[in-house]
Motif scaffolding. Structure first.
Motif, PDB file in Angstrom:
ATOM      1  N   LEU A 105       0.903  -1.137   0.111  1.00 24.41           N
ATOM      2  CA  LEU A 105       0.096  -0.076   0.168  1.00 24.41           C
ATOM      3  C   LEU A 105       0.805   1.233   0.023  1.00 24.41           C
ATOM      4  N   LYS A 106       1.979   1.288   0.936  1.00 32.50           N
ATOM      5  CA  LYS A 106       2.802   2.584   0.920  1.00 32.50           C
ATOM      6  C   LYS A 106       3.319   2.783  -0.416  1.00 32.50           C
ATOM      7  N   VAL A 107       3.820   1.612  -0.945  1.00 30.55           N
ATOM      8  CA  VAL A 107       4.527   1.704  -2.274  1.00 30.55           C
ATOM      9  C   VAL A 107       3.532   2.269  -3.322  1.00 30.55           C
ATOM     10  N   ALA A 127      -3.752  -6.387  -6.693  1.00 31.02           N
ATOM     11  CA  ALA A 127      -4.488  -5.718  -7.508  1.00 31.02           C
ATOM     12  C   ALA A 127      -5.492  -4.875  -6.900  1.00 31.02           C
ATOM     13  N   ASP A 128      -6.287  -5.164  -5.698  1.00 31.73           N
ATOM     14  CA  ASP A 128      -7.142  -4.628  -4.774  1.00 31.73           C
ATOM     15  C   ASP A 128      -6.826  -3.401  -4.232  1.00 31.73           C
ATOM     16  N   ARG A 158      -4.125  -1.497  -5.592  1.00 31.54           N
ATOM     17  CA  ARG A 158      -3.909  -0.627  -6.988  1.00 31.54           C
ATOM     18  C   ARG A 158      -5.577   0.068  -7.106  1.00 31.54           C
ATOM     19  N   CYS A 159      -6.461  -0.823  -6.805  1.00 31.10           N
ATOM     20  CA  CYS A 159      -7.771  -0.254  -7.375  1.00 31.10           C
ATOM     21  C   CYS A 159      -8.138   0.696  -6.314  1.00 31.10           C
ATOM     22  N   PHE A 160      -7.920   0.369  -5.046  1.00 31.15           N
ATOM     23  CA  PHE A 160      -8.342   1.023  -3.962  1.00 31.15           C
ATOM     24  C   PHE A 160      -7.805   2.685  -3.840  1.00 31.15           C
ATOM     25  N   VAL A 161      -6.292   2.537  -4.083  1.00 24.18           N
ATOM     26  CA  VAL A 161      -5.426   3.814  -4.153  1.00 24.18           C
ATOM     27  C   VAL A 161      -6.002   4.595  -5.370  1.00 24.18           C
ATOM     28  N   SER A 162      -6.437   3.827  -6.465  1.00 21.31           N
ATOM     29  CA  SER A 162      -6.769   4.877  -7.834  1.00 21.31           C
ATOM     30  C   SER A 162      -7.927   5.186  -7.464  1.00 21.31           C
ATOM     31  N   LEU A 172     -14.934  -3.776  -3.592  1.00 18.05           N
ATOM     32  CA  LEU A 172     -14.289  -3.776  -2.202  1.00 18.05           C
ATOM     33  C   LEU A 172     -14.651  -3.521  -1.147  1.00 18.05           C
ATOM     34  N   LEU A 173     -15.887  -2.607  -1.076  1.00 21.35           N
ATOM     35  CA  LEU A 173     -16.565  -2.387   0.180  1.00 21.35           C
ATOM     36  C   LEU A 173     -17.094  -3.275   0.810  1.00 21.35           C
ATOM     37  N   ILE A 174     -16.978  -3.284   2.064  1.00 23.47           N
ATOM     38  CA  ILE A 174     -17.566  -4.159   3.030  1.00 23.47           C
ATOM     39  C   ILE A 174     -18.414  -3.565   4.190  1.00 23.47           C
TER      40      ILE A 174
END
Length: 239
Positions: free
Chosen positions: A163-165, A208-209, A211-215, A227-229
Motif C-alpha cells: 500500500l505504501k509503495v 490488484a485490490d 491498486r484499485c483502492f488507491v486509484s 471492495l466495500l464491506i
C-alpha cells in the motif's frame, strides 16, 4: 524430520528485538525451527509452515511463546493451522499444538525468579510526555490497515508495505497517514483497510485490490464498490 514453529504475539515489539528473540529460540531448538509473529509484521504462520514443509518437515510442533499467551489465539490457532493442513493433501506433515507456556509451572517459576539487570528509576517531571506528540498530523486520509492475527495470517503486513509503495506511485503518500492496527473485528472479510474520514471499510486481498483502492478511493474520490464491506455512516464521519 521434526520441526518447531514458535508463535509469538507481540505487536509493539521492534523488528530488532523480535529478531533477537527469534534467533535465540531457533538456536536453542532441538530440531530445525522457525519463529513468526502472529500480528504486526513479518511472515505469517501459513508461510512459515510452507517453508518448513518445503525443507522436509514431516512432524511440526506449533509452540506458543509469551506469558500470558492470548486465550483467543490459543483457541483459534489449531483451526487456522488445520486449514493449512487441509490444503496439503495426502503427504501432509503431522501437526501438533503445544500447550501454552503458563500451563507449565516450571516456566512460570523460572520467570518469577529470573535474575535480570536492574536500572534505577529517578524522579522526572512530566516523564510520560513524549516529544512532538502534541497535535494530530495534518493528513487528508487516515488509513487503518488491520494487522491483527487473522488478517496477518492472510499476508496483511505485505499488503501494508505494498500500500505504501502504491501511495508513492500515485503521488498521494504525503496526503495519507497509514496506521497498522490490531484486530478490527470483521476478520473473515480480511485483510481490511478502513478509510477515514469517509468511514468506508474495504477488503483488499491482493496487490490488484490495493491498486484499485488507491486509484479510486484516494485519487479519484470514488468508491470501489466491489471492495466495500461496510460504511460507518456519514452522520458520524462526514467526508
Amino acid at each position: 524430520m521434526d520441526a518447531y514453529l514458535y508463535l509469538i504475539s507481540a505487536s509493539y515489539v521492534s523488528h530488532a528485538r523480535f529478531r533477537t528473540l527469534s534467533e535465540a529460540l531457533v538456536r536453542a531448538a532441538p530440531c530445525p525451527a522457525h519463529a513468526v509473529r502472529l500480528d504486526a509484521s513479518g511472515d505469517g504462520m501459513w508461510s512459515a509452515l510452507d517453508a518448513l514443509y518445503a525443507q522436509g518437515a514431516t512432524r511440526i510442533e506449533l509452540r506458543p511463546i509469551g506469558l500470558p499467551f492470548s486465550q483467543s489465539l490459543e483457541k483459534w490457532l489449531p483451526g487456522a493451522a488445520g486449514s493449512w493442513l487441509d490444503r496439503q493433501g495426502a503427504k501432509a506433515p503431522d501437526l501438533f499444538m503445544a500447550a501454552v507456556p503458563q500451563a507449565d509451572s516450571r516456566v512460570v517459576h523460572s520467570a518469577a525468579r529470573a535474575r535480570v539487570a536492574l536500572t534505577r528509576i529517578r524522579p522526572k517531571a512530566a516523564g510520560e510526555i513524549g516529544r512532538g506528540w502534541d497535535a494530530p498530523p495534518d493528513f487528508r486520509h487516515h488509513l487503518l490497515v488491520c494487522a491483527g492475527p487473522r488478517c496477518h495470517l492472510k499476508d496483511a503486513p505485505s499488503l501494508a508495505d505494498a500500500l505504501k509503495v502504491e501511495l508513492g506511485r500515485a503521488r498521494v503518500r504525503s496526503q495519507c497517514l497509514v496506521t497498522t492496527t490490531g484486530c478490527l473485528f470483521p476478520c473473515n472479510a480480511g485483510p481490511v483497510i478502513v478509510h477515514y474520514p469517509q468511514g468506508h471499510w474495504y477488503r483488499v486481498a491482493d496487490l490488484a485490490d490495493i491498486r484499485c483502492f488507491v486509484s479510486q478511493a484516494l485519487r479519484e474520490g470514488t468508491r470501489p464498490h466491489h471492495l466495500l464491506i461496510h460504511q460507518t455512516g456519514d452522520q458520524y464521519e462526514p467526508a
